[in-house]
Design a protein around this motif. Structure first.
Motif, mmCIF file in Angstrom:
data_model
loop_
_atom_site.group_PDB
_atom_site.id
_atom_site.type_symbol
_atom_site.label_atom_id
_atom_site.label_comp_id
_atom_site.label_asym_id
_atom_site.label_seq_id
_atom_site.Cartn_x
_atom_site.Cartn_y
_atom_site.Cartn_z
ATOM 1 N N GLY A 64 0.886 -1.105 -0.038
ATOM 2 C CA GLY A 64 0.001 -0.351 -0.058
ATOM 3 C C GLY A 64 0.660 0.713 0.157
ATOM 4 N N ALA A 65 2.202 1.421 0.820
ATOM 5 C CA ALA A 65 3.276 2.070 0.729
ATOM 6 C C ALA A 65 3.846 2.029 -1.182
ATOM 7 N N GLY A 66 3.528 1.424 -1.610
ATOM 8 C CA GLY A 66 3.936 1.699 -2.532
ATOM 9 C C GLY A 66 5.210 0.623 -2.714
ATOM 10 N N VAL A 67 5.542 -0.290 -1.319
ATOM 11 C CA VAL A 67 7.117 -0.773 -1.497
ATOM 12 C C VAL A 67 6.950 -2.389 -2.346
ATOM 13 N N ARG A 68 7.751 -2.710 -3.319
ATOM 14 C CA ARG A 68 7.951 -3.719 -3.603
ATOM 15 C C ARG A 68 7.962 -5.130 -2.504
ATOM 16 N N VAL A 69 7.684 -5.922 -2.526
ATOM 17 C CA VAL A 69 8.217 -7.035 -1.878
ATOM 18 C C VAL A 69 8.767 -8.031 -2.745
ATOM 19 N N ALA A 70 9.513 -8.949 -1.963
ATOM 20 C CA ALA A 70 9.724 -9.581 -2.882
ATOM 21 C C ALA A 70 9.482 -11.140 -3.205
ATOM 22 N N GLY A 71 8.965 -11.596 -3.676
ATOM 23 C CA GLY A 71 8.748 -13.454 -3.823
ATOM 24 C C GLY A 71 6.976 -13.576 -3.302
ATOM 25 N N ARG A 72 7.038 -14.502 -2.963
ATOM 26 C CA ARG A 72 5.936 -14.814 -2.332
ATOM 27 C C ARG A 72 5.854 -15.741 -0.894
ATOM 28 N N PRO A 73 6.378 -14.301 -0.010
ATOM 29 C CA PRO A 73 6.766 -14.159 1.904
ATOM 30 C C PRO A 73 6.251 -15.785 2.202
#
Ligand SMILES: Cc1ncc(COP(=O)(O)O)c(C=O)c1O
Length: 341
Positions: free
Chosen positions: A266-275
């Motif tokens: 929501g804050a536009g941060v990219r999260v890697a993979g599928r945690p």
């Protein structure tokens, strides 16, 4: 930098999002036996009962279990006991296995999983001549959970396949764990009891595998390395009650992780993979500046650049309660000031 770990990020007064040890106090059914064991410190520790309890928990005979002073000690036994000619470590992952193999004088070939594949095993090629391969599942720092079948495909006669399952108990029901698999040739599974149970200072973990390989590891294990309180913890953590509670903790963790991931995205941060585990990996522009600014605002996060295959723009964040995650993402948003990537 292979010997850099999250605890080096933490300092008094900072909220610790750098170390993936659960912060809630261990339950009384666990601390009780640990405390009671102090009455027996005059005797040398005898691992028989704890070994049998761990063996039962995983449906294996006791000869297939070696208790260690944390999972970390198990990595130090691999080189001296197995003398690999061609060792492969699948990165990015916890760096101690590679560090321990290098210290024991072995060369290590790196197989590096790609961000474009979501850090999944897709296309990972293990050279056929490899006689030792090490992989984490779920993997620190990517939080990716590999299918058990993908890892099982690495196993063959003449090769030891080591799966670091230090975080397996953070996944409800452990669907991809190979801990109970006695059929695959040369499969070693390394487990930790320090994460979910908040016992990092006690040092307790174990290795599961074929009896003849476990025997070789045992020959190189320091004498009496697992203390009497650590053995008491292993017995308690192997109980049906502990396994039920592990599952409940993992189920709650999945909710808290989904909350953190949604807030980050929501804050536009990219999260890697599928945690899938108790931490998530993010990528931000100017990662070093961001990490330092987060410290100035009270949050310690784990830098990414010491993991082969990552760089300074990667940061690893522990999953905590939703209030802590919300406070963190609010600060991160301010620090980023719109500069996400
Ligand atoms: C993936 C992984 N494996 C093993 C360990 C070591 O765990 P232990 O505390 O049981 O030595 C860690 C510690 O951070 C880890 O992240």
């Amino acid at each position: 930098m292979l010997r850099f770990h999250g605890d080096a990020e933490v300092a008094p007064g900072l909220v610790d999002l750098a170390v993936n040890v659960r912060q809630e106090a261990p339950p009384s059914w666990l601390t009780g036996p640990i405390a009671a064991s102090l009455a027996h410190l005059g005797r040398y520790p005898d691992p028989a009962e704890a070994t049998a309890a761990i063996a039962r928990r995983h449906g294996r005979p006791p000869q297939e279990v070696l208790l260690t002073a944390g999972a970390a000690q198990a990595f130090t036994l691999l080189g001296p006991a197995l003398r690999p000619r061609r060792a492969v470590v699948v990165h990015p992952q916890f760096t101690e296995p590679e560090a321990a193999l290098l210290t024991a004088g072995h060369e290590v070939t790196r197989v590096v999983l790609r961000e474009s594949d979501g850090f999944e095993l897709a296309g990972a090629e293990i050279p056929e001549t490899t006689d030792l391969v090490v992989i984490g599942n779920p993997t620190n720092p990517t939080s990716v959970l590999h299918p058990a079948a993908g890892i099982a495909a690495f196993a063959r006669e003449g090769r030891v396949t080591v799966v670091d399952e230090a975080f397996a108990d953070t996944v409800p029901g452990e669907p991809e764990s190979l801990a109970g698999n006695r059929a695959l040739p040369g499969l070693l599974v390394i487990r930790s009891l320090t994460k979910t149970w908040g016992l990092a200072g006690l040092r307790i973990g174990y290795v599961l595998g074929p009896a003849e390989v476990i025997d070789r590891l045992r020959e190189h294990a320091p004498l009496w390395s697992v203390s009497t309180p650590a053995l008491a913890a292993a017995i308690a953590c192997a109980s049906a009650r502990a396994v039920d509670m592990e599952r409940a903790i993992a189920t709650r963790l999945a909710v808290d992780r989904a909350h953190l991931v949604a807030a980050l995205e929501g804050a536009g941060v990219r999260v890697a993979g599928r945690p899938a585990s108790s931490f998530v990996l993010i990528r931000v522009a100017g990662g070093e500046r961001v990490r330092i600014a987060l410290r100035e605002h009270g949050f310690a996060v784990r830098r990414g650049e010491t993991f082969p295959g990552l760089g300074p723009d990667w940061l690893r964040i522990a999953v905590r309660d939703t209030a802590t995650s919300d406070a963190f993402v609010a600060v991160l948003s301010n620090v980023l000031g719109g500069s996400t990537c």
